[in-house]
Design a protein around this motif. Sequence first.
Motif, mmCIF file in Angstrom:
data_model
loop_
_atom_site.group_PDB
_atom_site.id
_atom_site.type_symbol
_atom_site.label_atom_id
_atom_site.label_comp_id
_atom_site.label_asym_id
_atom_site.label_seq_id
_atom_site.Cartn_x
_atom_site.Cartn_y
_atom_site.Cartn_z
ATOM 1 N N VAL A 158 0.839 -1.201 0.000
ATOM 2 C CA VAL A 158 0.000 0.000 0.000
ATOM 3 C C VAL A 158 0.873 1.251 0.000
ATOM 4 O O VAL A 158 1.831 1.344 0.760
ATOM 5 C CB VAL A 158 -0.915 0.039 1.248
ATOM 6 N N TYR A 176 2.590 8.290 1.953
ATOM 7 C CA TYR A 176 2.219 7.377 3.040
ATOM 8 C C TYR A 176 3.392 6.517 3.511
ATOM 9 O O TYR A 176 3.659 6.424 4.708
ATOM 10 C CB TYR A 176 1.071 6.499 2.541
ATOM 11 N N HIS A 227 5.529 6.060 7.778
ATOM 12 C CA HIS A 227 5.504 4.978 8.777
ATOM 13 C C HIS A 227 6.466 5.266 9.933
ATOM 14 O O HIS A 227 6.096 5.178 11.088
ATOM 15 C CB HIS A 227 5.912 3.641 8.138
ATOM 16 N N HIS A 250 -0.969 13.630 9.457
ATOM 17 C CA HIS A 250 -1.516 12.526 10.258
ATOM 18 C C HIS A 250 -2.865 12.082 9.686
ATOM 19 O O HIS A 250 -3.137 10.881 9.590
ATOM 20 C CB HIS A 250 -1.671 12.979 11.710
ATOM 21 N N TYR A 252 -2.305 10.081 6.700
ATOM 22 C CA TYR A 252 -1.724 8.783 7.072
ATOM 23 C C TYR A 252 -2.813 7.835 7.578
ATOM 24 O O TYR A 252 -2.880 6.671 7.187
ATOM 25 C CB TYR A 252 -0.654 8.965 8.157
ATOM 26 N N VAL A 253 -3.675 8.366 8.425
ATOM 27 C CA VAL A 253 -4.758 7.546 8.975
ATOM 28 C C VAL A 253 -5.687 7.086 7.852
ATOM 29 O O VAL A 253 -6.113 5.931 7.799
ATOM 30 C CB VAL A 253 -5.551 8.356 10.032
ATOM 31 N N GLY A 304 -4.038 4.545 5.862
ATOM 32 C CA GLY A 304 -3.923 3.392 6.755
ATOM 33 C C GLY A 304 -5.216 2.588 6.796
ATOM 34 O O GLY A 304 -5.190 1.369 6.984
ATOM 35 N N THR A 331 -4.967 0.109 4.182
ATOM 36 C CA THR A 331 -4.080 -0.987 4.604
ATOM 37 C C THR A 331 -4.813 -1.945 5.536
ATOM 38 O O THR A 331 -4.751 -3.160 5.370
ATOM 39 C CB THR A 331 -2.861 -0.418 5.367
#
Lengths: 788, 40
Positions: free
Chosen positions: A438, A575, A579, A607, A610-611, A614, A617
């Motif tokens: 991802v 992204y 991590h 953030h 990213y969330v 995520g 993912t």
Amino acid sequence: MQRWINTVTDWPKLVIVLVVALTMAIAVQMTSMKIETDTESFIPEGHQATLNNDRMKEIFGTPDLLWVGIVRTDATIYHTDTLQLIQSLTEKIRLLPGVVDQDVVSIATEDNIRGTADGMEVEAFMAAVPESVQSLKTLQQQIHDFNIYDGFIVAKDGSAAAILVELEPHDLLVDRGLDKFKVYGAVQQVVDAAAEGRSEQFHVAGKPVLESTLGLYIAEDLGLMMPLVFLVLSILLFFTYRSLRGVSIPLAVVSFSTMGAMGIMAAVGVPMYPTTTMVPVTLMAIGVADAIHILGKYYELVLLNPGLERKAVVRSTMTEMWRPVVLTSITTAVGFLSFLSMGMVPLQMMGVFAAVGIIYAMLVSLTLVPAMLILMPVRAPVGLARRMQQGEGVEGSGLISASLARLGQWVARHVTGTLFLTSGLLFLAAWAAASVYVDDSYVSNFQKGSAVVQADRVINDHFIGSYQFNLVLESEEQDAFYNPDLLKAIWSFQQEMESNPNVGGTISIVDYIQRMNQVMNENRPEMAIIPDSADLIAQYLLLYTFSGAPDDFAEVVDSEYRTANVRLFMTNGIYSKYHKIEADLHRLAAHYFDPFGVQWSIAGNGHISYVQTGMITNNLRFNIVATVLAIFLAAWLMMRSFTAGVFVMMPVLAAVIFNFAFMGISGTTIGWGSSMFTSIAICIGVDYAIHLIYKYRSEFQRCADAEAALVYTLATTGKTILFNAVVVIAGFMVLLASTMPPNQEMGLLVSAAMFSSFIATITVLPSLLLAARPRFVFDRTRNSGRSE
Amino acid sequence: MTMQKLALIIFAIAIITGMASVLSYGAEMSGTGAVQVEIE
């Protein structure tokens, strides 16, 4: 159901009027459709990341900034004319409606802290634009000395200057009849006007720019995609049927279902997300299938029963076809509903409204299609009729049917070989698919060479970064951030975070206090540290207020010094690069601040994105399993056979594995666009298997000869499936003309999956059926009475 | 066991292996993939 078919065929005109009127009433709602590109709205309400971000904004009011970059390639920006330009541009931008006047930041607005005999003085870096070489050098030195501004408002090498623009909050903009698109447009206009005749380069970037541009792309895409798919479908339908009914009936179904779904979406207040731009294309490509299969059966009956009365032909067609039409529509819709498990709102909405549109297409296919057929004279395509008259039979009519019939014969005689070959390819594909992972970024929504991507690169190459993470620290004690130990912990935290190459810089109250300590100690560089006394820190801050503005620290600490904001600027929004940042944030925040009993939370647009990625993912795995199970269950229940459910899934699973292998080999990562293809491919591809199994069972029931039944099935239904696949592939290929790379990626992936799905359906599925000889197909006693 | 039955069994294993590989996608590239990152 027979009563329904009789009613529809008895009252065709009334049915058409009702369907048209209802659809138009719903379609009118589309005019109120809004476009949504804000990543914060992509996360479900009440999610911790959104709550953190809202709280951060409430306390510190730090929204996403719009960056205007002025770059000099021939020298530094420390030239009188360039500084004058920055000053005048800053002033003009401050006056624009929708811009927070006092929060426009540039070298022309910011203050320096200077030590004096009486204490300290806060004065503008540029009260007047410096003209002498010496004063220009002094300005450069002052910026360089003030840690916060070096790299923030001026590039570290002096080659570029930034004007940071804060937009008013969304609600306030709306009250003033504005939105971020308009404010960005106004800023861009001012910048363009200033750029005329200048040698400097100008770039406008930041999240508001990305979001506004994506909004424009969405509108552009909708305007381009829908007519283009419509045109492609019309051409394909015309060359297939060469008749008015062959073109008008499928087009009516897709138009009505698209209008129905989009109208309902607008009516319930769901905005247009980047993902839902694909709903019309998806519906047009999928919705056409029902009509194609109904027409296929209609023509078959007309050819086999010349002279049959028109109502009888339509009723027989619908009697045989309603079941597969309902079954394929429900399985596809259920599959799309599994998008609800994706977590990310735009993906969920894509699934929900694709499902709504598919059910709408099904209802239109079961009403409008028979009604239209009734009103048209019975006729089959001329070419097919001629071949039939020459005694070639349906399976011999046309080159495609003949080729598929030959393929059927070949498959029936090479069952074991086909299965061994496919298995070998699947093992290879499994190996290639293992390297898929991802990755995503907001910038990947745009073409690589586009102005918005270039501006994003230039800004992030020259400055500390346009993407932000924020660590919000909250203490229960007032004046907690006078504590030197806590401030030193913040500084250590900042230093460690800055060691990550993706972090361009950090800003906190510590930077200001260190600067104050330095200027109060003869401006010695080694004194840019936190003093050991809380009282001294309090004194510095008091001294500052004598000449500085009271809200100078509003973005890094609240007025009671109870809550602090550590701002971390990222030079990209990728992204996979976040991590380590996220892991470090959690680890270091706990390490440095838990001992002080300070609560900490992570916020910021970095953030949030990213969330959001995520969620793909974490949820895609479940989504794939849910789609497979949902469709398997639907097929099992509706075909009343567990084994049938298993067989129906095989071609699409093979297609998904091959597609993942393609992604692995081509280096395509899973992003929001490509995350959807698996479920879409399963949802659409399963229809081919259902139609083939229905027809094969019915043919075997009729002739009891496995090979002959396969030959006839492939020549008739196989041809319809081929046409269906061609239409879906062509429809999704239109996405390649999209302005958004994720849409292009998704178009390519779905098309590739449909191709493999079709090939697997006409080769692997028959081989499996012939090798396993399942009872749901081959038990003639059990299946008598069931037909297509 | 006939060749057809054997072919069916191998096909079933191939599909299971393939889907296991599809479902083992990772959060970031690392060797052959499959690195998981949990998010709040």
